[in-house]
Design an enzyme around this catalytic site. Sequence first.
Site, short mmCIF file in Angstrom:
data_model
loop_
_atom_site.label_atom_id
_atom_site.label_comp_id
_atom_site.label_asym_id
_atom_site.label_seq_id
_atom_site.Cartn_x
_atom_site.Cartn_y
_atom_site.Cartn_z
N VAL A 1 0.84 -1.21 0.00
CA VAL A 1 0.00 0.00 0.00
C VAL A 1 0.87 1.26 0.00
CG1 VAL A 1 -1.85 1.25 1.18
CG2 VAL A 1 -1.88 -1.25 1.13
N LYS B 1 -6.95 -1.19 10.54
CA LYS B 1 -8.23 -1.48 11.20
C LYS B 1 -8.07 -2.20 12.52
CE LYS B 1 -7.42 -3.22 7.72
NZ LYS B 1 -7.15 -3.36 6.40
N GLU C 1 -9.94 6.29 6.10
CA GLU C 1 -10.87 5.82 5.07
C GLU C 1 -10.49 4.43 4.54
OE1 GLU C 1 -13.86 7.62 3.62
OE2 GLU C 1 -13.97 5.44 3.40
N GLY D 1 -11.64 -1.01 1.81
CA GLY D 1 -10.72 -0.57 0.76
C GLY D 1 -11.13 0.76 0.16
N GLY E 1 -2.89 -15.47 -4.38
CA GLY E 1 -2.55 -14.25 -3.64
C GLY E 1 -3.73 -13.54 -3.02
N GLU F 1 -3.78 -14.75 2.76
CA GLU F 1 -2.45 -14.74 3.39
C GLU F 1 -2.00 -16.18 3.66
OE1 GLU F 1 -0.86 -11.93 4.20
OE2 GLU F 1 -2.48 -10.48 3.91
N ASP G 1 -10.91 -9.94 11.06
CA ASP G 1 -10.71 -8.74 10.24
C ASP G 1 -12.06 -8.05 9.99
OD1 ASP G 1 -9.04 -7.14 8.17
OD2 ASP G 1 -10.69 -7.93 6.98
N LYS H 1 -13.51 -4.17 11.36
CA LYS H 1 -14.16 -3.15 10.52
C LYS H 1 -15.55 -2.81 11.06
CE LYS H 1 -11.36 -4.83 6.70
NZ LYS H 1 -11.23 -5.81 5.64
N GLY I 1 -6.04 -4.43 -1.97
CA GLY I 1 -5.25 -4.26 -3.19
C GLY I 1 -4.53 -2.93 -3.18
N1 HSE Z 1 -7.34 -9.17 4.26
C1 HSE Z 1 -8.47 -8.35 3.96
C2 HSE Z 1 -9.38 -9.05 2.98
C3 HSE Z 1 -8.11 -7.01 3.40
O1 HSE Z 1 -9.15 -10.21 2.64
O2 HSE Z 1 -10.35 -8.44 2.57
C4 HSE Z 1 -7.56 -6.09 4.43
O3 HSE Z 1 -8.47 -5.90 5.48
#
Ligand code: HSE
Length: 436
Positions: free
Chosen positions: A14, A105, A129, A134, A187, A190, A201, A205, A302
């Site tokens: 990023v 986040k 933001e 994203g 990809g 992870e 995650d 959010k 991305g």
């Molecule tokens: N790893 C997250 C996703 C993106 O797969 O959407 C970053 O929060």
Amino acid sequence: MKTIHIGILGFGVVGTGVATLLTRKKQLLESRTGARLNLKTIADIDTQTNRGIDLGSTALVSDAMTVLTDPDIDIIVELIGGETVARKFICQALENKKHVVTANKALLAGWGNDLVKTARNNQVDLAFEASCGGCMPIIKTLRESLVANDITSMSAILNGTCNYILTRISREGCSFEEALKKAQELGFAEAEPSLDIDGHDTAHKLAILNALSHGMEINLKDIHVEGIRHITPTDIAFAKSFGYTIKLLAIGKIHGNHVEARVHPTMIDNANPLSHVDHSMNAIAIDADATGRTMLYGHGAGMMPTASAVLSDIADIARNIISGTKRRVPILGYPEDNIRQIPVLSMKELMTRYYLRFEAQDHPGVLSRISGILGENQISIKSVHQKGRKTNGKVPVVMITHTAREEWVQTALSRISATDSVVGNPMVIRIEEEVA
Ligand code: HSE
């Protein structure tokens, strides 16, 4: 034209995207903001790898203090990630009276309330933001565009990894493990995928978005979180046959003095546009009293989509600086003095519909025993489905319930699991009724 100096901490994917946009879109950004945005310094422990970008006069250093203490730098962009070093650097930046932009986040969900106080004490901005969804402008939408609305509910697909995996299982009938492996090869996931696939995650959010929606402190710890590891092709096939799709949803709703905050695999009707958000795309549906439903759809991750969101924060702060103002929009959408603690509704009290799948013994009386226990716990069955082949004497039996209280369902399921009518624990997937 005023020059605004920017420093970046973290020159990964990023960071490279942000540096690229600041270089490539220099003219556009100048003409849109009325300021010259100068990327003065980037700090990263790796100063050797070629990121494929001509840095021009931008310095690349290994010591973050060079950025944190530079008196010229107005805005520091934190793109390191994690909750230790990043937290320390953001605190230092705020205390050094730098405006901070972050995509972090996990840090905001865990420490955001403290960071908001630090930003306030130092009269600087903290912008994020890129932290949720994203490039979807969800933070701006909640903080600014919907300012005259009570937000009644939101449901969102906020994790591209999970959405990609669920899409693959749905399209190909493969197992969760096969879909994860494919996602890793391409990809999308992870190497260590648990933060994504176990729902954390998405919960990070949701904690941020609930705070912005309702003027509440960020509260991660009370969010109910389930991931997608246990979802099978069988459940997805059953869902399809009912006209439903399974998505990992973040759901936030307000009920009087409580909020609902939950992340779990959810069956949604195929008439709901969220059911058609596939692969790694993200989307959010926000229900508000004046607007009705508003939806955003976009890339949740991305390099360039995330960098675009970071640039929108940089531009906001730059515009504030050149108009001689700061902190024009409150960090969490409400002035800090108006932010309340709103309790999260206990999952026991949730009222929703359920998909229940049992591995049932193929014996006479088994169905009536299961439905009897459900009935004794005030759970009304809408439909019963049995299909698929018998394996080792067991058959999958699916029941769809009418709206029931989660506590009743869990009590009934414990009792059913303890009988010899079923094998193992039943699969439970909540059904979200609202149709967009
Ligand atoms: N790893 C997250 C996703 C993106 O797969 O959407 C970053 O929060």
